[in-house]
Design a protein around this motif. Structure first.
Motif, PDB file in Angstrom:
ATOM      1  N   THR A   1       0.848  -1.189   0.000  1.00 42.30           N
ATOM      2  CA  THR A   1       0.000   0.000   0.000  1.00 42.30           C
ATOM      3  C   THR A   1       0.884   1.239   0.000  1.00 42.30           C
ATOM      4  O   THR A   1       1.819   1.356   0.788  1.00 42.30           O
ATOM      5  CB  THR A   1      -0.911   0.010   1.244  1.00 42.30           C
ATOM      6  OG1 THR A   1      -1.663  -1.208   1.248  1.00 42.30           O
ATOM      7  CG2 THR A   1      -1.855   1.188   1.225  1.00 42.30           C
ATOM      8  N   ALA A   2       0.560   2.153  -0.900  1.00 40.17           N
ATOM      9  CA  ALA A   2       1.370   3.366  -1.033  1.00 40.17           C
ATOM     10  C   ALA A   2       1.171   4.266   0.179  1.00 40.17           C
ATOM     11  O   ALA A   2       0.074   4.353   0.742  1.00 40.17           O
ATOM     12  CB  ALA A   2       0.976   4.116  -2.301  1.00 40.17           C
ATOM     13  N   LYS A   3       2.251   4.925   0.552  1.00 38.31           N
ATOM     14  CA  LYS A   3       2.149   5.952   1.586  1.00 38.31           C
ATOM     15  C   LYS A   3       1.366   7.116   1.003  1.00 38.31           C
ATOM     16  O   LYS A   3       1.315   7.289  -0.208  1.00 38.31           O
ATOM     17  CB  LYS A   3       3.541   6.405   2.012  1.00 38.31           C
ATOM     18  CG  LYS A   3       4.323   5.354   2.770  1.00 38.31           C
ATOM     19  CD  LYS A   3       5.703   5.886   3.151  1.00 38.31           C
ATOM     20  CE  LYS A   3       6.489   4.956   4.002  1.00 38.31           C
ATOM     21  NZ  LYS A   3       6.609   3.587   3.581  1.00 38.31           N
ATOM     22  N   ARG A   4       0.784   7.920   1.866  1.00 43.62           N
ATOM     23  CA  ARG A   4       0.000   9.060   1.397  1.00 43.62           C
ATOM     24  C   ARG A   4       0.469  10.330   2.088  1.00 43.62           C
ATOM     25  O   ARG A   4       0.899  10.292   3.235  1.00 43.62           O
ATOM     26  CB  ARG A   4      -1.480   8.834   1.652  1.00 43.62           C
ATOM     27  CG  ARG A   4      -2.029   7.670   0.813  1.00 43.62           C
ATOM     28  CD  ARG A   4      -3.501   7.476   1.081  1.00 43.62           C
ATOM     29  NE  ARG A   4      -4.022   6.370   0.310  1.00 43.62           N
ATOM     30  CZ  ARG A   4      -4.762   6.509  -0.769  1.00 43.62           C
ATOM     31  NH1 ARG A   4      -5.058   7.699  -1.240  1.00 43.62           N
ATOM     32  NH2 ARG A   4      -5.217   5.448  -1.403  1.00 43.62           N
ATOM     33  N   ASN A   5       0.373  11.429   1.366  1.00 43.93           N
ATOM     34  CA  ASN A   5       0.766  12.708   1.953  1.00 43.93           C
ATOM     35  C   ASN A   5      -0.411  13.314   2.716  1.00 43.93           C
ATOM     36  O   ASN A   5      -1.472  12.694   2.833  1.00 43.93           O
ATOM     37  CB  ASN A   5       1.321  13.656   0.884  1.00 43.93           C
ATOM     38  CG  ASN A   5       0.287  14.122  -0.118  1.00 43.93           C
ATOM     39  OD1 ASN A   5      -0.917  13.919   0.064  1.00 43.93           O
ATOM     40  ND2 ASN A   5       0.748  14.748  -1.187  1.00 43.93           N
ATOM     41  N   GLU A   6      -0.233  14.537   3.201  1.00 46.73           N
ATOM     42  CA  GLU A   6      -1.275  15.185   4.012  1.00 46.73           C
ATOM     43  C   GLU A   6      -2.569  15.434   3.228  1.00 46.73           C
ATOM     44  O   GLU A   6      -3.635  15.593   3.807  1.00 46.73           O
ATOM     45  CB  GLU A   6      -0.757  16.507   4.622  1.00 46.73           C
ATOM     46  CG  GLU A   6      -0.331  17.561   3.609  1.00 46.73           C
ATOM     47  CD  GLU A   6       1.082  17.368   3.049  1.00 46.73           C
ATOM     48  OE1 GLU A   6       1.441  18.111   2.137  1.00 46.73           O
ATOM     49  OE2 GLU A   6       1.821  16.476   3.519  1.00 46.73           O
ATOM     50  N   ASN A   7      -2.489  15.446   1.906  1.00 44.18           N
ATOM     51  CA  ASN A   7      -3.677  15.610   1.057  1.00 44.18           C
ATOM     52  C   ASN A   7      -4.254  14.269   0.606  1.00 44.18           C
ATOM     53  O   ASN A   7      -5.080  14.221  -0.298  1.00 44.18           O
ATOM     54  CB  ASN A   7      -3.342  16.462  -0.168  1.00 44.18           C
ATOM     55  CG  ASN A   7      -2.950  17.871   0.214  1.00 44.18           C
ATOM     56  OD1 ASN A   7      -3.500  18.436   1.145  1.00 44.18           O
ATOM     57  ND2 ASN A   7      -1.984  18.429  -0.494  1.00 44.18           N
ATOM     58  N   ASN A   8      -3.767  13.179   1.191  1.00 42.22           N
ATOM     59  CA  ASN A   8      -4.213  11.814   0.901  1.00 42.22           C
ATOM     60  C   ASN A   8      -3.853  11.360  -0.514  1.00 42.22           C
ATOM     61  O   ASN A   8      -4.503  10.486  -1.083  1.00 42.22           O
ATOM     62  CB  ASN A   8      -5.723  11.664   1.153  1.00 42.22           C
ATOM     63  CG  ASN A   8      -6.095  10.228   1.458  1.00 42.22           C
ATOM     64  OD1 ASN A   8      -5.304   9.460   2.007  1.00 42.22           O
ATOM     65  ND2 ASN A   8      -7.304   9.840   1.084  1.00 42.22           N
ATOM     66  N   ILE A   9      -2.816  11.970  -1.094  1.00 47.95           N
ATOM     67  CA  ILE A   9      -2.341  11.586  -2.428  1.00 47.95           C
ATOM     68  C   ILE A   9      -1.272  10.521  -2.265  1.00 47.95           C
ATOM     69  O   ILE A   9      -0.365  10.656  -1.439  1.00 47.95           O
ATOM     70  CB  ILE A   9      -1.796  12.816  -3.185  1.00 47.95           C
ATOM     71  CG1 ILE A   9      -2.946  13.797  -3.443  1.00 47.95           C
ATOM     72  CG2 ILE A   9      -1.127  12.401  -4.489  1.00 47.95           C
ATOM     73  CD1 ILE A   9      -2.517  15.107  -4.041  1.00 47.95           C
ATOM     74  N   ARG A  10      -1.410   9.458  -3.067  1.00 47.61           N
ATOM     75  CA  ARG A  10      -0.430   8.370  -2.995  1.00 47.61           C
ATOM     76  C   ARG A  10       0.965   8.890  -3.319  1.00 47.61           C
ATOM     77  O   ARG A  10       1.139   9.690  -4.238  1.00 47.61           O
ATOM     78  CB  ARG A  10      -0.792   7.266  -3.994  1.00 47.61           C
ATOM     79  CG  ARG A  10      -1.939   6.398  -3.592  1.00 47.61           C
ATOM     80  CD  ARG A  10      -2.246   5.401  -4.720  1.00 47.61           C
ATOM     81  NE  ARG A  10      -3.126   4.349  -4.281  1.00 47.61           N
ATOM     82  CZ  ARG A  10      -4.439   4.426  -4.278  1.00 47.61           C
ATOM     83  NH1 ARG A  10      -5.034   5.526  -4.695  1.00 47.61           N
ATOM     84  NH2 ARG A  10      -5.174   3.412  -3.868  1.00 47.61           N
ATOM     85  N   GLN A  11       1.956   8.343  -2.596  1.00 47.59           N
ATOM     86  CA  GLN A  11       3.354   8.695  -2.827  1.00 47.59           C
ATOM     87  C   GLN A  11       4.152   7.418  -3.044  1.00 47.59           C
ATOM     88  O   GLN A  11       4.037   6.464  -2.278  1.00 47.59           O
ATOM     89  CB  GLN A  11       3.923   9.438  -1.623  1.00 47.59           C
ATOM     90  CG  GLN A  11       3.273  10.771  -1.368  1.00 47.59           C
ATOM     91  CD  GLN A  11       3.923  11.483  -0.196  1.00 47.59           C
ATOM     92  OE1 GLN A  11       4.017  10.948   0.898  1.00 47.59           O
ATOM     93  NE2 GLN A  11       4.389  12.702  -0.455  1.00 47.59           N
ATOM     94  N   TYR A  12       4.942   7.432  -4.100  1.00 45.41           N
ATOM     95  CA  TYR A  12       5.755   6.273  -4.458  1.00 45.41           C
ATOM     96  C   TYR A  12       7.218   6.670  -4.486  1.00 45.41           C
ATOM     97  O   TYR A  12       7.554   7.844  -4.665  1.00 45.41           O
ATOM     98  CB  TYR A  12       5.346   5.744  -5.842  1.00 45.41           C
ATOM     99  CG  TYR A  12       3.915   5.283  -5.904  1.00 45.41           C
ATOM    100  CD1 TYR A  12       3.570   3.980  -5.572  1.00 45.41           C
ATOM    101  CD2 TYR A  12       2.902   6.160  -6.287  1.00 45.41           C
ATOM    102  CE1 TYR A  12       2.246   3.567  -5.627  1.00 45.41           C
ATOM    103  CE2 TYR A  12       1.580   5.744  -6.349  1.00 45.41           C
ATOM    104  CZ  TYR A  12       1.256   4.452  -6.011  1.00 45.41           C
ATOM    105  OH  TYR A  12      -0.047   4.035  -6.062  1.00 45.41           O
TER     106      TYR A  12
END
Length: 135
Positions: A32-43
């Motif tokens: 599962t991708a990490k997410r930033n403060e805006n809930n956008i996936r980060q890879y």
């Protein structure tokens, strides 16, 4: 240097659609991708490398279930299980390559045969064989 990529960045780098990348996460091909403060996936680059490797396995007809099994072992750092899966798949690919080479040899023979017919060289060859038999 640990670059962060969005799902659209990853899609461009891997040739997969964002929907496919999300599906890979859903079926545990990817963590599962990490997410930033805006809930956008980060890879990160490792995620891209995993996807590219998955693409290679799919291209060589490894079933998704087997890829899932491999990825589960990989994330658990079970190198022996990963190696066993890859060795089995390598043997299957080697067998396929051997079969494909035999088929390619036959196709090349047929193409040469048809080229000889077209150029009339086959008639010359038959005549030479007949002359050899007469002598």
């Amino acid at each position: 240097m640990n670059d962060i990529f969005t799902i659209s960045d990853v899609a461009k780098k891997t040739g997969l659609s964002p929907d496919t990348i999300r599906y890979y996460e859903k079926i545990n091909l990817l963590p599962t991708a990490k997410r930033n403060e805006n809930n956008i996936r980060q890879y990160v680059q490792l995620d891209i490398d995993r996807i590219l490797f998955i693409n290679h396995l799919k291209r060589t007809q490894m079933p998704l279930k087997k890829i899932q099994e491999y990825m589960k072992f990989s994330l658990a750092k079970n190198e022996e299980a990963c190696k066993a899966i890859l060795e089995e798949h390598k043997n299957q690919i080697t067998s396929q390559v051997t079969d494909l080479q035999a088929t390619l040899d036959i196709i090349n023979y047929k193409i040469t045969h048809f080229q000889h017919i077209k150029t009339g060289k086959i008639n010359e060859q038959v005549e030479m064989e007949l002359n050899d038999e007469r002598e």
